[in-house]
Structure formats: structure tokens, C-alpha cells
Write a protein that holds these residues in place. Structure first.
Motif, PDB file in Angstrom:
ATOM      1  N   ARG A   1      43.910  28.268  35.294  1.00 55.47           N
ATOM      2  CA  ARG A   1      45.254  27.834  35.665  1.00 55.47           C
ATOM      3  C   ARG A   1      46.185  27.771  34.460  1.00 55.47           C
ATOM      4  O   ARG A   1      47.378  28.114  34.553  1.00 55.47           O
ATOM      5  CB  ARG A   1      45.184  26.459  36.345  1.00 55.47           C
TER       6      ARG A   1
ATOM      7  N   ARG B   1      46.368  29.604  32.024  1.00 53.60           N
ATOM      8  CA  ARG B   1      46.826  30.950  31.623  1.00 53.60           C
ATOM      9  C   ARG B   1      47.894  31.500  32.552  1.00 53.60           C
ATOM     10  O   ARG B   1      48.396  32.611  32.321  1.00 53.60           O
ATOM     11  CB  ARG B   1      45.628  31.917  31.605  1.00 53.60           C
ATOM     12  N   THR B   2      48.204  30.772  33.613  1.00 51.98           N
ATOM     13  CA  THR B   2      49.170  31.272  34.602  1.00 51.98           C
ATOM     14  C   THR B   2      50.488  30.517  34.582  1.00 51.98           C
ATOM     15  O   THR B   2      51.348  30.765  35.430  1.00 51.98           O
ATOM     16  CB  THR B   2      48.577  31.205  36.028  1.00 51.98           C
TER      17      THR B   2
ATOM     18  N   ARG C   1      45.852  32.001  40.837  1.00 46.73           N
ATOM     19  CA  ARG C   1      45.241  33.261  40.396  1.00 46.73           C
ATOM     20  C   ARG C   1      43.752  33.260  40.695  1.00 46.73           C
ATOM     21  O   ARG C   1      43.200  34.256  41.187  1.00 46.73           O
ATOM     22  CB  ARG C   1      45.491  33.490  38.905  1.00 46.73           C
TER      23      ARG C   1
ATOM     24  N   THR D   1      51.928  26.751  45.475  1.00 48.14           N
ATOM     25  CA  THR D   1      52.671  27.401  44.395  1.00 48.14           C
ATOM     26  C   THR D   1      54.083  27.749  44.843  1.00 48.14           C
ATOM     27  O   THR D   1      55.064  27.520  44.119  1.00 48.14           O
ATOM     28  CB  THR D   1      51.940  28.670  43.927  1.00 48.14           C
TER      29      THR D   1
ATOM     30  N   ARG E   1      52.227  33.285  39.112  1.00 50.24           N
ATOM     31  CA  ARG E   1      52.392  32.286  38.043  1.00 50.24           C
ATOM     32  C   ARG E   1      52.654  30.926  38.696  1.00 50.24           C
ATOM     33  O   ARG E   1      53.111  30.835  39.830  1.00 50.24           O
ATOM     34  CB  ARG E   1      53.584  32.628  37.135  1.00 50.24           C
TER      35      ARG E   1
END
Length: 452
Positions: A8, A10-11, A85, A136, A204
């Protein structure tokens, strides 16, 4: 659990990232898993090549819907914790691998592998993929949550419009024998993996302190249905609001799927023996029309809910839906136009109910673990997926055995569906703001997703 590229952390979107890239990422997943509504395309070929009955050929779809609800319920917390992701990747692996296992099952005449692959493993992909973008999208679009979730969930409703002609053409190209079906399944698995990977790469999450330009959260006044507080998934299950919404979703879906699952034979039976009978081609067109209405209703009605409020839009779904069933029951087969229009309205409410429920949850429970709460609520879909077809089919079979035909096969079912919608309407009227005793401490960030 989620490591490296899938983690997470990294997003998190960098400053300036366009939130309008998130709906396409969500659509890449929902348009893919929406193929489930086109399973009927494979049924005749499977029945012919593997000597199956209609009930047997429906098993992969039925198990898939059950697993959708169960995996969404039990995996919702992991989706919140590990991020979209990771969830989209898991969905892609399960859904695509399910097709590949099914291909092996058909090629070796082991139908249990088709049921296990498409229904079991693929169903897990359906559930995780269905909820993967919801929280999200709500966090990226706090100003228009109904519209945002409507875009994605519209994709699930519309996936069959792409998959149905595509799958049909592949069966014509490769053949409807075991070898051709296996090849078709394998191609599906590979192509959907590639398409869903686009969403995995693109998605993202917003930074915890991000908000749209010019957006100011509404301060929750006493008695308002929109809260600025947050409720964990664990605490949500303790609230009457969660179970009222469970009843609302279950009964709204039961009423819609009762027509959707039986649409082709229903319209044929209704007008059989009249001066305007419905042929096979017209019945197929009716099914396609309902699918389109289902898809458009997910976007149109959920977007409208941002303007009129979630409780009011469900008053429309449930109240007007019950009225449509009453009109069909009273007019019977005297007007084909009335039957088709009423069915279209009911299916638009069916789709709209799916798309609006995440925003309703956000209004009541906040954004903290809305994906996990949504996952638990989808057990209502699993229940309705069994309940709706069971009511319509069992009553129709019983009436046929009693020597009845035409609208008489369905009149009892129509009144039952109307009654369920009325009960759902009452449940909606009972929804109130969540008590403060269930709220998380104010220090908990809305974008967090720790395990419930």
C-alpha cells in the motif's frame, strides 16, 4: 502480507496526481469480472459437449456468486489493510487462473474442475475484485461518492455486454466441442489477466491529508445522515444500521434478480397464446435491453443520489420498484410495452442499488474501513442470488405442474417481490445516524485501513 510493488505504501499518489485516472483503473477490473453475467453463453456448449443438465451447467455461476459474497466479506479487511493494488492483483490472479483451470477441466472432461476453477477460485476473484476499488474511489471523490462508485460498479453490470458477443464469437471460431471450449476459456484467462493488469499498474491511493481543491467536508449536524466520524468494520456489525442496510440490499437485489435470471422465458410465457407472442430473437433482445438498463442505472441513479441523498434514492428504488411489480401483476399480458418498461425500471433500480450502497455506507460509517464493511454487506447479494431465482423458478414450476400457463405462472412471485420491496422500504425508513459509542477516536485518519 503485501510486499514490494503491491504494498500500500508504494501506491500513495504523488502531489498533482489526477484522481480521474482512478475510475479507468477500477473499470479495467470491473469490466473483466463482469463477464460473470455472460456465463449463460457457455451453457449450451457445455451441456452438449459434457452431457450436462441445465442445473449442472449453472453450478459454476451459482458457486461464483456465493464465493463473491463470502470472499468479499472475509477478505474486506485485507483489502483495506493491503490496499487496492494488492487487491486488484489477487483478483486478477484468481479470476484468470479460474478460467485456465476450467479450460483444463473441459479438455479432460473433468467438470468438477470447471466448477472449482470458475466458481470457486474465480468466485474469489469476483469478490476481491468487486470491492477492491470502492473505498479508494470514495476517498478520491469525497465530494461525489455516488458518482465515483457508480462508474466502477457500472462496469460490472456492463461487462457482459462485452463478454457475451466476444465469447459467442470465440465459440464459433474455435468450436463448441471440448477442445474449442477449452481454448476459449484459456484465451479468456490470458486476455483478462492483461486487461486487469492495467488497473493494477494505474491505481493509487490519496495521501491521508489530501482533499479535492475547494472541497470542505460538511459538518454533520444533529439528525443528519452524513457523518464526519468513522466506524470500524468490527463495530459496524454491532450497529442496527448495518443490518438494516443488509435487508435493504438483499430485498432490492432479490426483486431485481428475480426478473433478470428468468427474463427470456418470462416474457415468452407472458405473451404466449396472445396476438403478440414473443419469439426467441425478441426474447434475447429483451435480455440485452435489461442488461443495458441494469448497467446505466448503476451510474445514473447513484450519481443522482449525490444530489437527493441516499435515503431518498432508496425510497425510489424500493417504493417505485414495488409499484412496477404491482403494475405488471395487474396488467398481466394486456400490454407488451407496459411489461417491458416496468421491467426496465425495476432493473435500473437493481443496478442502482448496487452502485449506491457503498456511498450509503460511507455516509453512515465514514471512510475508515468502508471497503471492509462493504465486503461484509455483500453477503446480502449471495443470499439474494439464491433467494430470487428460487422464488421465481419454484413457483413457476409448481404452477405449471398445476396446469396453469401465461402470467399465472408468475403472478404469485410478482406479489412476493412487491412485498419484499415494501419491507425494504420500511427498513430504509428506520435508518438513523450511527450512535457515537461506535465511533473511532478522532485521531484515527480517514485513509487508514488497519485490521478490524
Amino acid at each position: 502480507m503485501a510486499l514490494g510493488f503491491l504494498d500500500r505504501s508504494r501506491t500513495v499518489a504523488p502531489p498533482g496526481w489526477s484522481r480521474w485516472l482512478i475510475p479507468p483503473a477500477a473499470l479495467s477490473v470491473h469490466l473483466s469480472i463482469g463477464q460473470a453475467y455472460a456465463w449463460s453463453v457457455f451453457k449450451p456448449a457445455l451441456e452438449k459437449s459434457l452431457d450436462l443438465t441445465g442445473t449442472q451447467s449453472a453450478l459454476p455461476f451459482q458457486l461464483g456468486i456465493v464465493m463473491l459474497g463470502l470472499s468479499a466479506a472475509f477478505g474486506g479487511t485485507l483489502v483495506e489493510k493491503n490496499g487496492p493494488r494488492w487487491a486488484m492483483f489477487v483478483s486478477m490472479v484468481c479470476f484468470s487462473t479460474g478460467f485456465l483451470i476450467s479450460a483444463l477441466g473441459v479438455a479432460t472432461s473433468q467438470y468438477w474442475l470447471v466448477v472449482l476453477g470458475y466458481g470457486g477460485l474465480g468466485g474469489i476473484g469476483l469478490g476481491i475484485g468487486y470491492i477492491s476499488p470502492v473505498s479508494t474511489l470514495i476517498k478520491w471523490f469525497p465530494d461525489r461518492p455516488g458518482m465515483a462508485t457508480g462508474i466502477a460498479i457500472m462496469g460490472f453490470g456492463g461487462g457482459a455486454l462485452i463478454a457475451s458477443p466476444w465469447s459467442t464469437q470465440m465459440l464459433r471460431t474455435f468450436g463448441d466441442d471440448p477442445s474449442g471450449i477449452a481454448t476459449t476459456f484459456a484465451v479468456h484467462g490470458v486476455v483478462y489477466a492483461v486487461f486487469m493488469t492495467l488497473g493494477v499498474l494505474l491505481v493509487r491511493v490519496p495521501a491521508d491529508d489530501w482533499k479535492p481543491d475547494g472541497y470542505q467536508p460538511k459538518v454533520a449536524a444533529a439528525g443528519r445522515m452524513i457523518t464526519t466520524a468513522n466506524v470500524s468494520a468490527k463495530n459496524a456489525l454491532k450497529t442496527p444500521q448495518f443490518w438494516l442496510l443488509w435487508v435493504i440490499l438483499c430485498f432490492n437485489v432479490t426483486a431485481g434478480i428475480g426478473i433478470l435470471e428468468k427474463a427470456s422465458p418470462m416474457i415468452t410465457d407472458f405473451f404466449e397464446g396472445t396476438s403478440v407472442p414473443v419469439g426467441a430473437a425478441a426474447a434475447a433482445g429483451f435480455v440485452a435491453l435489461l442488461s443495458l438498463t441494469n448497467m446505466l442505472g448503476r451510474f445514473v441513479w447513484s450519481s443522482t443520489s449525490d444530489l437527493v441523498g441516499r435515503r431518498n434514492i432508496y425510497r425510489l428504488y424500493l417504493g417505485a420498484g414495488a409499484l412496477m411489480y404491482l403494475v405488471i401483476a395487474l396488467t398481466t399480458n394486456t400490454s407488451k410495452l407496459v411489461f417491458v418498461l416496468c421491467a426496465m425500471v425495476i432493473l435500473s433500480f437493481y443496478g442502482g442499488g448496487f452502485a449506491t450502497i457503498p456511498a450509503y455506507l460511507k455516509d453512515l460509517f465514514g471512510t475508515y474501513q468502508v471497503g471492509a464493511i462493504h465486503g461484509r454487506l455483500l453477503t446480502a447479494w449471495s443470499t439474494a442470488g439464491v433467494l430470487g431465482p428460487l422464488i421465481v423458478n419454484a413457483i413457476a414450476d409448481g404452477q405449471k405442474s398445476a396446469g396453469k400457463d401465461g402470467p399465472a405462472l408468475y403472478s404469485t412471485s410478482l406479489y412476493i417481490m412487491m412485498g419484499l420491496l415494501v419491507l425494504g422500504f420500511v427498513a430504509n425508513e428506520l435508518v438513523r445516524p450511527v450512535s457515537e459509542k461506535y465511533h473511532e477516536p478522532a485521531a484515527v485518519p480517514a485513509g487508514a485501513g488497519k485490521e478490524a
